[in-house]
Design a protein around this motif. Structure first.
Motif, PDB file in Angstrom:
ATOM      1  N   ASN A  19      -6.688   6.211   7.919  1.00 18.44           N
ATOM      2  CA  ASN A  19      -6.205   4.917   7.427  1.00 18.44           C
ATOM      3  C   ASN A  19      -5.880   5.066   5.955  1.00 18.44           C
ATOM      4  O   ASN A  19      -6.775   5.295   5.143  1.00 18.44           O
ATOM      5  CB  ASN A  19      -7.264   3.833   7.622  1.00 18.44           C
ATOM      6  N   LYS A  20      -4.621   4.930   5.627  1.00 15.32           N
ATOM      7  CA  LYS A  20      -4.170   5.100   4.246  1.00 15.32           C
ATOM      8  C   LYS A  20      -4.070   3.721   3.599  1.00 15.32           C
ATOM      9  O   LYS A  20      -3.245   2.899   3.997  1.00 15.32           O
ATOM     10  CB  LYS A  20      -2.832   5.816   4.224  1.00 15.32           C
ATOM     11  N   CYS A  21      -4.923   3.464   2.620  1.00 12.23           N
ATOM     12  CA  CYS A  21      -4.978   2.158   1.977  1.00 12.23           C
ATOM     13  C   CYS A  21      -4.968   2.337   0.468  1.00 12.23           C
ATOM     14  O   CYS A  21      -5.741   3.128  -0.081  1.00 12.23           O
ATOM     15  CB  CYS A  21      -6.237   1.415   2.415  1.00 12.23           C
ATOM     16  N   VAL A  22      -4.097   1.586  -0.196  1.00 12.73           N
ATOM     17  CA  VAL A  22      -3.975   1.637  -1.650  1.00 12.73           C
ATOM     18  C   VAL A  22      -4.091   0.209  -2.175  1.00 12.73           C
ATOM     19  O   VAL A  22      -3.409  -0.698  -1.687  1.00 12.73           O
ATOM     20  CB  VAL A  22      -2.615   2.250  -2.073  1.00 12.73           C
ATOM     21  N   GLY A  23      -4.967   0.011  -3.165  1.00 13.41           N
ATOM     22  CA  GLY A  23      -5.077  -1.292  -3.810  1.00 13.41           C
ATOM     23  C   GLY A  23      -3.892  -1.511  -4.726  1.00 13.41           C
ATOM     24  O   GLY A  23      -3.463  -0.595  -5.427  1.00 13.41           O
ATOM     25  N   LEU A  24      -3.333  -2.718  -4.698  1.00 16.54           N
ATOM     26  CA  LEU A  24      -2.172  -3.042  -5.524  1.00 16.54           C
ATOM     27  C   LEU A  24      -2.394  -4.384  -6.202  1.00 16.54           C
ATOM     28  O   LEU A  24      -2.843  -5.345  -5.570  1.00 16.54           O
ATOM     29  CB  LEU A  24      -0.912  -3.099  -4.653  1.00 16.54           C
ATOM     30  N   ASP A  25      -2.051  -4.433  -7.476  1.00 17.33           N
ATOM     31  CA  ASP A  25      -2.114  -5.683  -8.224  1.00 17.33           C
ATOM     32  C   ASP A  25      -1.068  -5.620  -9.320  1.00 17.33           C
ATOM     33  O   ASP A  25      -0.697  -4.533  -9.777  1.00 17.33           O
ATOM     34  CB  ASP A  25      -3.500  -5.902  -8.836  1.00 17.33           C
ATOM     35  N   CYS A  26      -0.575  -6.785  -9.714  1.00 16.50           N
ATOM     36  CA  CYS A  26       0.369  -6.886 -10.831  1.00 16.50           C
ATOM     37  C   CYS A  26      -0.121  -7.933 -11.810  1.00 16.50           C
ATOM     38  O   CYS A  26      -0.755  -8.911 -11.419  1.00 16.50           O
ATOM     39  CB  CYS A  26       1.753  -7.310 -10.346  1.00 16.50           C
ATOM     40  N   GLU A  27       0.178  -7.690 -13.044  1.00 15.66           N
ATOM     41  CA  GLU A  27       0.006  -8.712 -14.075  1.00 15.66           C
ATOM     42  C   GLU A  27       1.419  -9.123 -14.467  1.00 15.66           C
ATOM     43  O   GLU A  27       2.333  -8.289 -14.483  1.00 15.66           O
ATOM     44  CB  GLU A  27      -0.764  -8.158 -15.282  1.00 15.66           C
ATOM     45  N   PHE A  28       1.583 -10.401 -14.791  1.00 15.60           N
ATOM     46  CA  PHE A  28       2.920 -10.932 -15.026  1.00 15.60           C
ATOM     47  C   PHE A  28       3.132 -11.338 -16.476  1.00 15.60           C
ATOM     48  O   PHE A  28       2.179 -11.503 -17.240  1.00 15.60           O
ATOM     49  CB  PHE A  28       3.164 -12.138 -14.109  1.00 15.60           C
ATOM     50  N   THR A  29       4.406 -11.529 -16.814  1.00 17.31           N
ATOM     51  CA  THR A  29       4.753 -12.031 -18.137  1.00 17.31           C
ATOM     52  C   THR A  29       4.274 -13.474 -18.247  1.00 17.31           C
ATOM     53  O   THR A  29       3.834 -14.069 -17.264  1.00 17.31           O
ATOM     54  CB  THR A  29       6.275 -11.955 -18.366  1.00 17.31           C
TER      55      THR A  29
END
Length: 100
Positions: free
Chosen positions: A19-29
């Protein structure tokens, strides 16, 4: 550094994982400014984290786009739909997501 990070986590963690899992998050302007954009992209695999200031980059590396479009990797995050939407402004199209 982005390309080095991707190659490293694929080699050390993802290639052999069932199971290939990557955490993703973004910070915005600033949300008070019209046309809010993703400013920082954060990816995490096990103990490895990439923090990419996408807003200051001249271009998004093709390897990063390909990595995020890999249908075998599930990108996970809280309220990830908005992150995916804002990243599309950079030509990034994430194909497999899971909203935590």
């Amino acid at each position: 550094m982005v390309e080095k990070w991707i190659r490293g986590v694929k080699r050390d963690f993802l290639d052999a994982a069932t199971n290939k899992c990557v955490g993703l998050d973004c910070e915005f302007t600033d949300p008070r400014v019209r046309n809010q954009r993703a400013a920082v992209l954060q990816l995490s695999v096990v103990s490895e984290t990439l923090v990419f200031q996408i807003i200051h980059s001249d271009r998004v590396p093709q390897l990063l786009k390909d990595f995020l479009q890999d249908g075998y990797i599930k990108f996970c995050g809280a309220s990830i739909g908005n992150d995916v939407k804002k990243l599309s402004l950079y030509g990034i199209h994430i194909t497999s997501t899971y909203d935590l």
